[in-house]
Scaffold this active site. Structure first.
Site, short mmCIF file in Angstrom:
data_model
loop_
_atom_site.label_atom_id
_atom_site.label_comp_id
_atom_site.label_asym_id
_atom_site.label_seq_id
_atom_site.Cartn_x
_atom_site.Cartn_y
_atom_site.Cartn_z
N HIS A 21 0.85 -1.20 0.00
CA HIS A 21 0.00 0.00 0.00
C HIS A 21 0.88 1.24 0.00
O HIS A 21 2.12 1.15 -0.01
CB HIS A 21 -1.00 -0.03 1.16
CG HIS A 21 -0.37 -0.18 2.53
ND1 HIS A 21 0.50 0.76 3.06
CD2 HIS A 21 -0.45 -1.17 3.46
CE1 HIS A 21 0.89 0.36 4.26
NE2 HIS A 21 0.34 -0.81 4.52
N HIS A 24 3.91 1.56 2.46
CA HIS A 24 5.15 0.89 2.05
C HIS A 24 5.87 1.72 0.98
O HIS A 24 7.08 1.85 0.97
CB HIS A 24 4.86 -0.49 1.46
CG HIS A 24 4.11 -1.41 2.38
ND1 HIS A 24 2.88 -1.94 2.06
CD2 HIS A 24 4.42 -1.89 3.61
CE1 HIS A 24 2.46 -2.72 3.04
NE2 HIS A 24 3.37 -2.70 4.01
N CYS A 129 1.55 -10.55 20.43
CA CYS A 129 0.74 -10.09 19.29
C CYS A 129 1.34 -10.71 18.03
O CYS A 129 2.49 -10.42 17.69
CB CYS A 129 0.74 -8.57 19.18
SG CYS A 129 -0.03 -8.03 17.62
N CYS A 132 2.32 -8.16 15.28
CA CYS A 132 3.63 -7.50 15.50
C CYS A 132 4.74 -8.52 15.56
O CYS A 132 5.91 -8.17 15.47
CB CYS A 132 3.67 -6.75 16.83
SG CYS A 132 2.64 -5.31 16.98
N CYS A 142 -3.26 -5.32 21.82
CA CYS A 142 -2.02 -4.80 21.23
C CYS A 142 -2.22 -3.31 20.97
O CYS A 142 -3.20 -2.91 20.35
CB CYS A 142 -1.73 -5.53 19.92
SG CYS A 142 -0.50 -4.67 18.94
N HIS A 145 -2.19 -2.87 16.93
CA HIS A 145 -3.24 -3.48 16.10
C HIS A 145 -4.61 -3.50 16.76
O HIS A 145 -5.60 -3.90 16.16
CB HIS A 145 -2.81 -4.90 15.70
CG HIS A 145 -1.60 -4.90 14.82
ND1 HIS A 145 -0.33 -5.09 15.31
CD2 HIS A 145 -1.47 -4.67 13.50
CE1 HIS A 145 0.53 -5.01 14.29
NE2 HIS A 145 -0.13 -4.75 13.19
N LYS A 293 -3.61 5.31 10.71
CA LYS A 293 -2.45 4.82 9.97
C LYS A 293 -2.90 3.93 8.81
O LYS A 293 -3.74 3.05 9.00
CB LYS A 293 -1.57 3.99 10.92
CG LYS A 293 -0.32 3.47 10.24
CD LYS A 293 0.41 2.42 11.07
CE LYS A 293 1.56 1.87 10.25
NZ LYS A 293 1.92 0.50 10.53
N LYS A 296 -2.76 -2.65 6.60
CA LYS A 296 -3.62 -3.70 6.03
C LYS A 296 -4.60 -4.23 7.08
O LYS A 296 -5.63 -4.78 6.72
CB LYS A 296 -2.80 -4.83 5.41
CG LYS A 296 -1.83 -5.52 6.30
CD LYS A 296 -1.06 -6.57 5.52
CE LYS A 296 0.19 -7.02 6.26
NZ LYS A 296 1.23 -5.99 6.32
#
Ligand code: MSP
Length: 498
Positions: A21, A24, A129, A132, A142, A145, A293, A296
């Protein structure tokens, strides 16, 4: 500017659990910008990216998608590779952690750390997690996430991270530019000074999907140790000529989410294995969508860069993010702002400047013209020097990792040349000598401008240089020294309005 001529640059090795995405792409743009800048400076640069393909997160995702793990990771890895090609990212190595040569290196690294007495076996119980791939000491969810942490209890090999606490503090204090920007350096220092480092669990029995611990096939090596080692394996085996030449001058470009792994675990692993540390960690902030943020695990935030390339172009995307984000800070992505900025900067300012100039030049001097640089009028010399002065400021900005400032200096330089044209109105100059001298000066200034722009809008700059009948590759040595004979070719729109 350092004297060394070898530079090794890396992006993170992205997880092959999802498609690439815009987040990245952003880190990769920063690394690509530096690759191009160093090349313009005459350095010998290797840029590595790749995919992180082991661990429980990947294994689970493949299972959830109902796909055999090999074809799942091949597909994802190819998506990343394809995207970097479409975005004209100048990668030299694309490293996959499932490659046999990479696995050999991970084992070599493990062995060196073990030989140094830094690995022992014990039992671990704690909150984990999987997204992570990290243990947490407390909490229900987490923090990254926002999913419940899982209770893990397993036999594990541990790395004696606690031994390296003071050494880490000393290193970061003695090397102020080891972590940039400074705010991130301070964050790591304060973490190290205010928390006791515990030994780190570096093997898993909860998954089989990884590199087996040498001599104990019940365990696979922790995915972060595996992934970090990709930076090494991309250069070949430890001790190879290429490795020895490039590794000492390494810059890792990373996001702030993975700072701890790179600033604490990674140096400690390397010290333990008897290897040099990278020279620098350059840490970017996050791209967000409506404040969240891009990630995904939050599908509403996903922006697929491929969907933007046709309308915006790879130059447009690179330029927008490099100019708009102050390196280290977050940016909330707004497509309307992107279009506005690119039309103003690249279509109107830079694009029109080159086409206006090339057309005017071709009309009056289709065969080219000659000018003795030493016999230039004061006004023309002044313009030359003003543009030359911008190159110094540009260099300082980019060397200080002020990427957005460097992009602004590039665009301001175009603005300065445009303003000169506006004021001098060359289309009204009747005296052929006067016109020739001015157009020579402009040719010279635009040649310099291409040297600044090459790190940000490489495709546009290549076309511009072709129109100015200059060599394809801009080099820093050419700054301020255009030849006495200049000419132009034809020109198409360098950056069509969006
Ligand atoms: N596989 C690990 C990295 C191992 S490196 C030895 C990993 N992969 S990841 O796919 O999650 O990519 C993380 C990196 O992607 C971030 O550190 C950052 O460079 C980039 N980004 C991912 N999302 C981002 C944003 N929303 N904004 C900016 N950069 C982002 O972690």
């Amino acid at each position: 500017m350092e004297l060394t001529m070898k530079q090794y640059l890396t992006t993170p090795i992205y997880y092959a659990s999802g498609s690439p995405h815009l987040g990245h792409a952003y880190t990769t743009f920063v690394a690509d910008c530096y690759k191009r800048y160093y090349r313009v400076r005459g350095h010998d640069v290797i840029l590595t990216s790749g995919t992180d393909e082991h661990g429980q997160k990947i294994e689970r995702t493949a299972q959830q998608c109902g796909q055999p793990i090999d074809s799942f990771i091949n597909k994802r890895s190819n998506e990343f590779r394809h995207l970097w090609q479409k975005l004209d990212i100048e990668l030299d190595v694309f490293e996959r952690t499932t490659a046999a040569s990479h696995k050999d290196l991970v084992i070599d690294l493990w062995q060196r750390i073990a030989d140094n007495g830094d690995i022992y076996k014990s039992h671990y119980e704690g909150l984990y997690c999987v997204d992570c791939e990290q243990y947490f000491t407390a909490g229900d969810d987490c923090p990254v996430h926002r999913k419940p942490l899982e209770n893990f209890s397993e036999q594990s090999y541990f790395f004696c991270l606690s031994r390296y606490q003071q050494k880490l503090i000393d290193h970061i204090e003695a090397n102020p530019d080891f972590i940039v920007p400074e705010s991130r350096r301070n964050e790591v220092l304060s973490f190290l000074k205010n928390n006791e480092l515990h030994d780190l669990s570096i093997s898993r029995t909860s998954t089989r999907w990884g590199v087996e611990v040498p001599g104990d096939s019940d365990h696979v090596i922790y995915v972060w140790l595996d992934a970090l080692a990709a930076y090494l394996s991309a250069l070949g085996p430890l001790g190879s000529v290429k490795f020895e030449q490039y590794w000492p001058n390494t810059t890792h470009f990373i996001g702030k989410d993975i700072l701890l792994f790179h600033a604490v675990y990674w140096p400690a692993f390397l010290w333990s294995a008897g290897l040099d540390l990278p020279r620098r960690l350059v840490v970017n902030g996050w791209l967000t969508v409506e404040g969240r943020k891009i990630s995904k695990s939050d599908p509403d935030t996903i922006v697929d860069p491929l969907s933007l390339i046709d309308s915006i172009s790879s130059d447009g995307l690179k330029y927008y993010f490099l100019k708009t984000v102050r390196l280290g800070q977050d940016l909330d992505f707004q497509q309307s702002h992107l279009v506005e900025l690119l039309n103003a900067d690249l279509a109107n300012n830079v694009g029109n400047l080159f086409s206006r100039f090339v057309k005017l030049f071709a009309k009056h001097f289709p065969q080219g013209l000659t000018q003795d640089p030493l016999k230039l009028s004061a006004a023309n010399n002044e313009l030359r020097l003003a543009v030359g002065g911008k190159a110094d400021a540009f260099e300082q900005a980019i060397e200080n990792y002020e990427v957005s400032l460097a992009a602004r200096i590039f665009i301001d330089t175009a603005g300065l040349i445009n303003a000169s044209i506006q004021q001098s109105e060359p289309w009204k100059i009747d005296d052929k000598f006067e016109l020739s001298e001015y157009l020579w000066t402009l040719h010279h200034c635009l040649a310099d401008l291409t040297i600044l722009g090459a790190s940000f809008v490489p495709e546009l700059i290549e076309k511009a240089r072709t129109s100015l009948n200059l060599g394809k590759n801009a080099t820093w040595q050419d700054l301020g020294c255009n030849s006495s004979e200049v000419s132009v070719g034809s020109i198409d729109a360098l950056f069509p309005r969006i």
